[in-house]
Write a protein that holds these residues in place. Structure first.
Motif, short mmCIF file in Angstrom:
data_model
loop_
_atom_site.label_atom_id
_atom_site.label_comp_id
_atom_site.label_asym_id
_atom_site.label_seq_id
_atom_site.Cartn_x
_atom_site.Cartn_y
_atom_site.Cartn_z
N SER A 167 0.86 -1.07 0.12
CA SER A 167 0.03 -0.09 -0.05
C SER A 167 0.87 1.44 -0.11
O SER A 167 0.47 2.40 -0.54
CB SER A 167 -0.94 -0.12 1.15
OG SER A 167 -0.18 0.48 2.35
N PRO A 172 -3.06 -0.53 -3.88
CA PRO A 172 -4.44 -0.32 -3.41
C PRO A 172 -4.46 -1.71 -2.56
O PRO A 172 -4.66 -2.79 -3.08
CB PRO A 172 -5.29 0.35 -4.08
CG PRO A 172 -4.71 0.82 -5.35
CD PRO A 172 -3.68 0.07 -5.44
N LYS A 231 -9.91 1.47 -0.07
CA LYS A 231 -8.47 0.96 -0.13
C LYS A 231 -7.83 0.93 1.09
O LYS A 231 -8.06 2.06 1.99
CB LYS A 231 -7.79 1.80 -1.40
CG LYS A 231 -7.70 3.01 -1.09
CD LYS A 231 -6.83 3.75 -2.44
CE LYS A 231 -6.46 5.37 -2.29
NZ LYS A 231 -5.88 5.76 -3.14
N ASN A 232 -6.71 0.23 1.35
CA ASN A 232 -5.89 0.51 2.41
C ASN A 232 -6.57 0.56 3.69
O ASN A 232 -6.40 1.06 4.63
CB ASN A 232 -5.01 1.77 2.28
CG ASN A 232 -4.17 1.68 1.03
OD1 ASN A 232 -4.02 0.94 0.38
ND2 ASN A 232 -3.80 2.93 0.60
#
Length: 336
Positions: A167, A172, A231-232
């Motif tokens: 990441s 992502p 994401k993340n």
């Protein structure tokens, strides 16, 4: 194109079925000795024509330690679902656990970065989540500060560190931390053994508790997260926190047995574990009940599942239904 690692395991096989239904192009990695018939069997639970869907998947032999094969597997890939892992709680397996779950994950991460993969999903475990604190359910923010953690937990935690590195280097990611995953098809390994054990009458039950989730919900949540702009982030996947007494009671109900009524205290497990350790030392057989196993069977851990529910409006299948479906598939197989 989508790549699935560990496609011949419980989560991987169910994930491949759900992805294959969508008509997307799918590639799946496997080891030379893995059992593809097991995957077809899982497909057969849900469709009368499992071979048709199975044939849409491109299978490649690409162990996580084989960099050239893994590099070739990532050619043209947009999304990666990393399900491959070694599961063992035996300290003798420390080196293979680290080799597969940490170094193998690092290899995959490096190649995802190199090939500019658009998104990566990692299947971790609640073993890599910090313990419940002061009676409050553990959540995604709990620090992992286990005292004397088991070797599997260490390997999954270090594997997560590799995913977070991805990441930071432009890929992502989403991480999922499932509880004990219940689902059909793999009766003699992992959590499938719970169903097999529950099919036999039990008098005793461990006093501990932990989080449980159906494999269908694990797969559904992974796909939803990958198809979302999220994401993340990491998400605990636990449908219900259940005691082992409740779980064995559910299984007894499905198999027509009387539920177990006698709890096994931790001190008794410790005595049994001591003598089993002596036998293991003399015979060389794998020890089944080490100190970490005793702790997990005897202690009560609970987990907060609210983050996923809020993120994608997720609804979990009740565990009584999950146990009922899995027991039903197992009964059909043993009655053939």
């Amino acid at each position: 194109m989508i790549l699935v690692t560990g496609g011949t395991g419980l989560v991987g096989a169910h994930l491949l079925y759900e992805l294959a239904k969508t008509g997307q192009r799918i590639r799946a990695t496997r080891r030379a000795q893995s059992n593809l018939a097991q995957v077809r069997k899982v497909f057969g639970y849900y469709t009368p024509e499992p071979q048709t869907l199975f044939d849409t998947i491109e299978w490649v032999e690409a162990p996580l330690q084989d960099l050239p094969a893994l590099d070739a597997a990532l050619q043209g890939i947009d999304q990666v679902y990393h399900c491959a892992a070694l599961i063992s709680f035996d300290t003798k397996d420390r080196k293979p656990l680290l080799r597969t779950n940490v170094i193998g994950t690092a290899n995959l991460v490096n190649l995802c970065i190199h090939h500019k993969v658009k998104k990566l999903c990692y299947v971790s475990s609640i073993a890599a989540i910090g313990s419940s604190l002061k009676g409050q359910p553990a959540n995604e923010e709990n620090e992992w500060n286990e005292n004397d953690p088991n070797v599997y937990a260490v390997s999954k935690y270090l594997g997560e560190m590799e995913i977070w590195r991805a990441s930071q280097e432009g890929v992502p990611v989403v991480l999922v931390n499932p509880g004990v995953i219940i689902g059909p098809g793999f009766w003699h390994s992992g959590s499938g053994e719970i169903i097999v054990r529950g099919s036999k009458k039990q008098q005793f039950y461990p006093l501990g508790a932990t989080g449980f989730v159906g494999v269908y919900d694990v797969v559904k949540s992974m796909i939803q997260l990958m198809d979302s702009p999220i994401k993340n982030q990491r998400y605990i996947l636990v449908a219900e926190n259940l005691s082992f007494q409740e779980v064995l009671g559910q299984l007894a109900k499905n198999f027509g047995h009387t539920p177990p009524s006698k709890g096994i205290p931790k001190w008794l497990f410790q005595i049994i574990g001591f003598f089993e350790g002596l036998v293991s030392w003399v015979s060389g057989r794998t020890r089944q009940l080490n100190k970490h196993g005793i702790r997990s069977l005897s202690e009560k851990e609970t987990y907060d599942n609210s983050k996923l529910i809020a993120a994608v409006d997720f609804t979990y299948q009740p565990m009584d239904q999950v146990f009922g479906q899995s027991c039903g598939y197992y009964r059909k197989e043993i009655e053939k």
